[in-house]
Design a protein around this motif. Sequence first.
Motif, PDB file in Angstrom:
ATOM      1  N   LEU A  55       0.818  -1.200   0.000  1.00 34.36           N
ATOM      2  CA  LEU A  55       0.000   0.000   0.000  1.00 34.36           C
ATOM      3  C   LEU A  55       0.859   1.261   0.000  1.00 34.36           C
ATOM      4  N   ILE A  56       1.926   1.258   0.797  1.00 33.74           N
ATOM      5  CA  ILE A  56       2.812   2.431   0.864  1.00 33.74           C
ATOM      6  C   ILE A  56       3.532   2.627  -0.466  1.00 33.74           C
ATOM      7  N   ASN A  57       4.030   1.542  -1.038  1.00 30.14           N
ATOM      8  CA  ASN A  57       4.707   1.636  -2.344  1.00 30.14           C
ATOM      9  C   ASN A  57       3.775   2.204  -3.410  1.00 30.14           C
ATOM     10  N   GLY A  58       2.543   1.690  -3.440  1.00 31.27           N
ATOM     11  CA  GLY A  58       1.575   2.177  -4.419  1.00 31.27           C
ATOM     12  C   GLY A  58       1.265   3.647  -4.227  1.00 31.27           C
ATOM     13  N   GLY A  59       1.162   4.072  -2.973  1.00 37.91           N
ATOM     14  CA  GLY A  59       0.881   5.468  -2.676  1.00 37.91           C
ATOM     15  C   GLY A  59       2.017   6.390  -3.072  1.00 37.91           C
ATOM     16  N   ILE A  60       3.243   6.009  -2.734  1.00 38.99           N
ATOM     17  CA  ILE A  60       4.415   6.825  -3.088  1.00 38.99           C
ATOM     18  C   ILE A  60       4.528   6.953  -4.600  1.00 38.99           C
ATOM     19  N   ALA A  61       4.355   5.846  -5.287  1.00 43.03           N
ATOM     20  CA  ALA A  61       4.451   5.854  -6.748  1.00 43.03           C
ATOM     21  C   ALA A  61       3.390   6.756  -7.359  1.00 43.03           C
ATOM     22  N   GLY A  62       2.176   6.680  -6.837  1.00 39.82           N
ATOM     23  CA  GLY A  62       1.103   7.499  -7.364  1.00 39.82           C
ATOM     24  C   GLY A  62       1.354   8.986  -7.183  1.00 39.82           C
ATOM     25  N   LEU A  63       1.841   9.373  -6.023  1.00 38.65           N
ATOM     26  CA  LEU A  63       2.118  10.784  -5.742  1.00 38.65           C
ATOM     27  C   LEU A  63       3.198  11.333  -6.664  1.00 38.65           C
ATOM     28  N   ILE A  64       4.273  10.564  -6.846  1.00 39.06           N
ATOM     29  CA  ILE A  64       5.359  11.013  -7.730  1.00 39.06           C
ATOM     30  C   ILE A  64       4.863  11.102  -9.171  1.00 39.06           C
ATOM     31  N   PRO A 113      -4.729   5.812  -2.284  1.00 39.75           N
ATOM     32  CA  PRO A 113      -5.545   4.596  -2.152  1.00 39.75           C
ATOM     33  C   PRO A 113      -5.843   3.928  -3.488  1.00 39.75           C
ATOM     34  N   GLU A 114      -5.996   4.722  -4.567  1.00 39.68           N
ATOM     35  CA  GLU A 114      -6.319   4.121  -5.863  1.00 39.68           C
ATOM     36  C   GLU A 114      -5.202   3.213  -6.361  1.00 39.68           C
ATOM     37  N   LYS A 115      -3.977   3.747  -6.408  1.00 39.23           N
ATOM     38  CA  LYS A 115      -2.849   2.951  -6.896  1.00 39.23           C
ATOM     39  C   LYS A 115      -2.532   1.809  -5.935  1.00 39.23           C
ATOM     40  N   ALA A 116      -2.685   2.088  -4.643  1.00 36.37           N
ATOM     41  CA  ALA A 116      -2.421   1.045  -3.657  1.00 36.37           C
ATOM     42  C   ALA A 116      -3.381  -0.125  -3.838  1.00 36.37           C
ATOM     43  N   ILE A 117      -4.669   0.188  -4.036  1.00 38.73           N
ATOM     44  CA  ILE A 117      -5.667  -0.863  -4.233  1.00 38.73           C
ATOM     45  C   ILE A 117      -5.370  -1.640  -5.511  1.00 38.73           C
ATOM     46  N   LYS A 118      -5.045  -0.919  -6.596  1.00 38.81           N
ATOM     47  CA  LYS A 118      -4.790  -1.576  -7.885  1.00 38.81           C
ATOM     48  C   LYS A 118      -3.628  -2.558  -7.793  1.00 38.81           C
ATOM     49  N   LEU A 119      -2.490  -2.095  -7.266  1.00 39.64           N
ATOM     50  CA  LEU A 119      -1.296  -2.942  -7.212  1.00 39.64           C
ATOM     51  C   LEU A 119      -1.446  -4.071  -6.198  1.00 39.64           C
ATOM     52  N   ALA A 120      -1.992  -3.734  -5.022  1.00 43.68           N
ATOM     53  CA  ALA A 120      -2.149  -4.757  -3.990  1.00 43.68           C
ATOM     54  C   ALA A 120      -3.181  -5.805  -4.411  1.00 43.68           C
ATOM     55  N   ARG A 124      -2.971  10.414 -23.252  1.00 42.88           N
ATOM     56  CA  ARG A 124      -3.187   9.364 -22.250  1.00 42.88           C
ATOM     57  C   ARG A 124      -1.994   8.415 -22.201  1.00 42.88           C
ATOM     58  N   ALA A 125      -1.430   8.093 -23.365  1.00 44.59           N
ATOM     59  CA  ALA A 125      -0.249   7.240 -23.386  1.00 44.59           C
ATOM     60  C   ALA A 125       0.928   7.922 -22.681  1.00 44.59           C
ATOM     61  N   LEU A 126       1.077   9.239 -22.913  1.00 46.00           N
ATOM     62  CA  LEU A 126       2.150   9.990 -22.270  1.00 46.00           C
ATOM     63  C   LEU A 126       1.947  10.115 -20.766  1.00 46.00           C
ATOM     64  N   VAL A 127       0.688  10.077 -20.335  1.00 46.67           N
ATOM     65  CA  VAL A 127       0.393  10.115 -18.898  1.00 46.67           C
ATOM     66  C   VAL A 127       0.650   8.754 -18.257  1.00 46.67           C
ATOM     67  N   ILE A 128       0.082   7.719 -18.872  1.00 47.53           N
ATOM     68  CA  ILE A 128       0.108   6.391 -18.261  1.00 47.53           C
ATOM     69  C   ILE A 128       1.496   5.777 -18.278  1.00 47.53           C
ATOM     70  N   ALA A 129       2.262   6.000 -19.352  1.00 43.61           N
ATOM     71  CA  ALA A 129       3.578   5.362 -19.469  1.00 43.61           C
ATOM     72  C   ALA A 129       4.486   5.695 -18.284  1.00 43.61           C
ATOM     73  N   PRO A 130       4.804   6.976 -18.025  1.00 47.22           N
ATOM     74  CA  PRO A 130       5.652   7.258 -16.873  1.00 47.22           C
ATOM     75  C   PRO A 130       4.974   6.973 -15.540  1.00 47.22           C
ATOM     76  N   LEU A 131       3.634   7.143 -15.496  1.00 45.84           N
ATOM     77  CA  LEU A 131       2.911   6.900 -14.249  1.00 45.84           C
ATOM     78  C   LEU A 131       3.099   5.465 -13.770  1.00 45.84           C
ATOM     79  N   PHE A 132       2.917   4.516 -14.687  1.00 51.44           N
ATOM     80  CA  PHE A 132       3.056   3.113 -14.306  1.00 51.44           C
ATOM     81  C   PHE A 132       4.516   2.673 -14.304  1.00 51.44           C
ATOM     82  N   GLY A 133       5.348   3.328 -15.127  1.00 59.40           N
ATOM     83  CA  GLY A 133       6.777   3.042 -15.056  1.00 59.40           C
ATOM     84  C   GLY A 133       7.328   3.385 -13.692  1.00 59.40           C
ATOM     85  N   ILE A 134       6.996   4.580 -13.207  1.00 59.41           N
ATOM     86  CA  ILE A 134       7.438   5.016 -11.873  1.00 59.41           C
ATOM     87  C   ILE A 134       6.851   4.099 -10.801  1.00 59.41           C
ATOM     88  N   ALA A 135       5.573   3.755 -10.967  1.00 62.35           N
ATOM     89  CA  ALA A 135       4.911   2.887  -9.986  1.00 62.35           C
ATOM     90  C   ALA A 135       5.635   1.555  -9.843  1.00 62.35           C
TER      91      ALA A 135
END
Length: 323
Positions: A12-21, A78-85, A291-302
Amino acid sequence: MADKQISLPAKLINGGIAGLIGVTCVFPIDLAKTRLQNQQNGQRMYASMSDCLIKTIRSEGYFGMYRGAAVNLTLVTPEKAIKLAANDFFRHQLSKDGQKLTLPKEMLAGCGAGTCQVIVTTPMEMLKIQLQDAGRIAAQRKILAAQAQLSAQGGTQPSVEAPAAPRPTATQLTRDLLRNHGIAGLYKGLGATLLRDVPFSIVYFPLFANLNQLGRPSSEEKSPFYVSFLAGCVAGSAAAVAVNPCDVVKTRLQSLERGVNEDTYSGFLDCARKIWRHEGPSAFLKGAYCRALVIAPLFGIAQVVYFLGIAESLLGLLQEPQA
């Protein structure tokens, strides 16, 4: 030897940190995507992503590109944390004796993750879209009012700028939606969100897992961080473009304010039919590259944060004095 199990709090913490960055880095592109998807034929304010961002800075200032970011930054954890977890949980439940998951099971795990995340994603997107699109609506009305005034004066006098209408805040929007529609108001477009996020996760997670697997030095080691990053970027971009038609429909359905002469919609099928009839099939790809430019780094960082185990290190530091 299998990889060690990661605790739920760490996930959950990893997902949250990744989402914020990630959100902090790519939010202006997401704003451009929303505005490009919402504009309809005959009322086009922006020609491209760069045109949208330039006009936004000119009319609303630099921080205009971050309208709605507070909602995302609050709820992305919570969104990214829920998705990854959730994906990890379903993968673990579907695996047997440590055997490699088959592709159908990987897709089923992704489906479960996408279904779980809409609990947070739908209200987050609902609020974010209103805040992001407010600038486009205001700019369009300002231009039309100026044209009407100029026409009425015969073009002989400069138009007088009307005072700008106050823009809503996330708190005001939430209060109004709950007062007028109850909790269902925050979940408008839930079906469209499911139709976007479930297929996205079905594509993303299996594709990421298999691309990431290609970069592992051996079965007992994790992939290098750059492999996880690239795998997240490629898988995220592919999944984002694949579900973009559903994202366009979802964005239109969740927009409460309409520009002048813009269509209104009664549901998913009605929206898709009107877009096809009035704007053509290419309209379903509006904002796809954004959307591709948003999602690519977002999930790469995650995935980098997730696989580096930043949360495990933090939790380890907190537990050291007690050891």
